[in-house]
Write an enzyme that holds these catalytic residues in place. Structure first.
Site, mmCIF file in Angstrom:
data_model
loop_
_atom_site.group_PDB
_atom_site.id
_atom_site.type_symbol
_atom_site.label_atom_id
_atom_site.label_comp_id
_atom_site.label_asym_id
_atom_site.label_seq_id
_atom_site.Cartn_x
_atom_site.Cartn_y
_atom_site.Cartn_z
ATOM 1 N N SER A 76 0.925 -1.205 -0.038
ATOM 2 C CA SER A 76 0.040 -0.079 0.063
ATOM 3 C C SER A 76 0.858 1.120 -0.150
ATOM 4 C CB SER A 76 -0.985 -0.071 1.163
ATOM 5 O OG SER A 76 -1.903 -0.973 0.988
ATOM 6 N N SER B 192 -2.362 -8.168 -6.402
ATOM 7 C CA SER B 192 -2.098 -7.144 -5.421
ATOM 8 C C SER B 192 -3.185 -6.134 -5.263
ATOM 9 C CB SER B 192 -0.969 -6.428 -5.827
ATOM 10 O OG SER B 192 -0.820 -5.859 -7.033
ATOM 11 N N ASN C 156 -6.059 -7.759 -2.927
ATOM 12 C CA ASN C 156 -5.579 -8.390 -1.821
ATOM 13 C C ASN C 156 -4.706 -7.643 -0.711
ATOM 14 O OD1 ASN C 156 -7.330 -10.845 -2.107
ATOM 15 N ND2 ASN C 156 -5.934 -11.089 -3.787
ATOM 16 N N TYR C 157 -3.979 -6.590 -1.439
ATOM 17 C CA TYR C 157 -2.753 -6.034 -0.818
ATOM 18 C C TYR C 157 -2.980 -4.524 -0.760
ATOM 19 C CZ TYR C 157 -0.627 -10.788 -0.029
ATOM 20 O OH TYR C 157 -0.522 -11.837 0.011
ATOM 21 N N LEU C 158 -3.563 -4.126 -1.721
ATOM 22 C CA LEU C 158 -3.505 -2.329 -1.752
ATOM 23 C C LEU C 158 -4.961 -1.710 -1.097
ATOM 24 C CD1 LEU C 158 -2.607 -2.041 -5.388
ATOM 25 C CD2 LEU C 158 -0.933 -2.002 -3.367
#
Length: 561
Positions: A395, A515, A518-520
């Protein structure tokens, strides 16, 4: 209901729901034998297969043009599992996959695919209406007086396992899931879903501390699969929000944690040094911790804690950089992780120490495992895991890259290219690779043809403009103005196509979706859209907008992760 900020705190740890009712799963349709004129040949001779063997053969035939069916491990695993489905007579005769001819089967399925594409508008509408009927019946549940959308209510049909990377189990048969494999979860006072006639569920549970509705165990890796709520549901939205809030809490204390592990590099205790170097890699390189493999897992995959001496090489100097570490190992889903990165001197010296007097297959961190690391992370910050580091670093990288890459002078296509480049920096950090799509070259050729045609169109428009300007000197009219507008319009269209080609080429081996979903922290993307006047639908499709409804509602233009 739209998920509002105040509603996010509705569910907390402990009891998740008081009432849950649903209709259960939709099973894959039964196998339909191929027509008698579609033949399978063995060693050049027609051979009629039993229904069970024929069904598995069709799975291979459907993939005949795919690269997978050329791989030795895929072919070996398929043939082994296929033979299990054959009759004793078939097993005695079919002993060599190279002698099997699936061509007619493959052509038959290609023709079916083309026929589906050529269906009339009325036929397509009929299928759409049937799918909508099934969705209304099975695609929703009632949870605590709210109608919630279910994500994956259809159970995946049988087929051949593909896996990611060079997975050692690729080609194995994914068996058909039946009612006797299914565990139903609902509340005691609800109407339990009816199994298909003549069948029974494996089990009916009433567990309100989990959020799945249906579960079963798949046969390839023995992992448990679930039917869950749609990402846009209240519980899913709350879990997402909590995940990113945990990562934001890490941002507030990450400097303290980094100072701590740097100090620990000098510890007199080897276990503390190893733990500190591993944490540095998890932080700097977004490595996974490396959970111990489940029983029966054959892939030689590792994470940070399970790295072996053979997985790294040390270079005191390499290509003008000092203290370089080369990583080369199979990570999650057998995706190769290869990276050559300069590290701090003390990390390098510690790695030399960890590798002393060890064989290539010895553990690099022989005094560390994931349990020890996770316990330490919890002591550093409540709720801290290796995944939280990935979320935080992903992020913060996106936010920094967007600030560096986006400029006011860019038009919308160029700004979206900048966004994708920022996202790509995150995907590279997290090692989210993919094989180039098999249609990549063809789609690029098609796009290049469009670009060439647009350049020709632009050249013609410029010639017409030049001619119109000459005419305008003789007689004043609007002709040259209109030609000028046409040139500008074509120039914009050409730029959009060229940006699209650049974007596609740069992303051919990088998976941006993992990403992004799930990750940002989605609030970063939404805030960027609001700041630069980009429609959110240019970044998130409809399904993704449903998943991140809470973020779209909350994020302001000045949001900082």
């Amino acid at each position: 209901d739209q998920l509002r900020p105040l509603q996010i705190l509705r569910y907390t740890d402990g009891v998740k729901w008081k009432f849950l009712e649903h209709k259960g799963p939709v099973f894959a349709p039964a196998y339909e034998p191929i027509p008698s004129h579609v033949k399978f040949y063995y060693d050049g001779k027609h051979m009629k297969l039993s229904p069970e063997a024929e069904e598995v053969a069709t799975f291979f035939a459907k993939m005949l043009d795919h690269e997978y069916t050329t791989k030795d491990i895929f072919r070996k695993n398929f043939f082994k599992d296929w033979r299990k489905e054959m009759t004793s007579e078939e097993r005695a005769k079919i002993t060599d996959l190279k002698k099997c001819d699936f061509t007619e089967m493959s052509e038959y399925f290609k023709a079916q695919s083309e026929a589906r594409k050529a269906m009339s508008k009325e036929e397509k509408q009929k299928i759409k209406e049937e799918n909508e009927r099934i969705l209304q019946q099975y695609g929703f549940c009632i949870m605590d007086n709210h109608k919630e959308r279910i994500a994956n209510f259809r159970i995946e049909p049988p087929g051949l396992f593909r896996g990611r990377g060079d997975h050692p189990k690729m080609g194995m048969l994914k068996r058909r899931i039946r009612p006797q494999d299914i565990i139903i979860n609902c509340s005691k006072d609800s109407k339990v879903p009816e199994p298909p006639p003549g069948t029974k569920w494996k089990e009916v549970r009433h567990d309100n501390k989990v959020t799945w509705l249906v579960s079963w165990t798949e046969n390839i890796q023995g992992s448990i699969k679930y039917i869950m709520l749609n990402p846009s549901s209240r519980i899913k939205g709350e879990k997402d929000w909590q995940k990113y809030e945990t990562a934001r809490r890490l941002k507030k204390c990450v400097d303290r944690i980094r100072a701590q592990y740097r100090e620990d590099w000098k510890s007199k205790e080897m276990r503390i040094r190893q733990r500190a170097v591993a944490l540095y890699f998890i932080d700097k390189l977004a490595l996974r911790a490396g959970n111990e493999k489940e029983e029966g897992e054959t892939a030689d995959t590792v994470g940070c804690c399970s790295l072996r001496v053979e997985h790294i090489k040390l270079y005191p100097e390499n290509e003008g950089q000092e203290y370089v570490v080369e990583f080369d190992f199979l990570g999650k889903d057998s995706i190769r992780y290869y990276n050559r990165v300069p590290v701090e001197k003390r990390v390098f010296k510690n790695l030399q120490l960890f590798m002393e007097n060890k064989e290539p297959d010895d553990d690099l961190f022989d005094r560390l495992n994931t349990s020890i690391l996770n316990k330490h992370l919890q002591e550093l910050m409540d709720g801290l895991t290796a995944k939280v580091f990935r979320t935080y670093n992903a992020s913060i990288t996106l936010q920094q890259q967007l600030k560096e890459l986006t400029t006011a002078e860019e038009n919308i296509p160029a700004k979206i290219l900048s966004y994708n480049r920022a996202n790509r920096a995150v995907a590279i950090l997290c090692n989210h690779q993919r094989a180039p799509p098999k249609t990549f070259e063809k789609s690029m050729q098609n796009l290049q043809s469009k670009i060439d045609a647009k350049r020709d169109q632009l050249a013609d428009a410029k010639r017409e403009l030049k001619s119109a300007k000459a005419d305008a000197k003789v007689r004043k009219d609007e002709k040259s103005k209109n030609k000028k507008k046409a040139v500008q319009r074509i120039e914009e269209q050409l730029m959009k196509l060229e940006v699209q080609a650049t974007d596609r080429e740069e992303n051919k081996q990088i998976a941006l979706g993992t990403s992004k979903l799930n990750y940002l922290d989605p609030r970063i993307s939404v805030a960027w859209c609001k700041k630069w006047g980009i429609p959110v639908e240019k970044i998130y499709n409809k399904t993704q907008r449903e998943k991140f409804a809470w973020a779209i509602d909350m994020a302001e233009e000045d949001y900082e992760f």
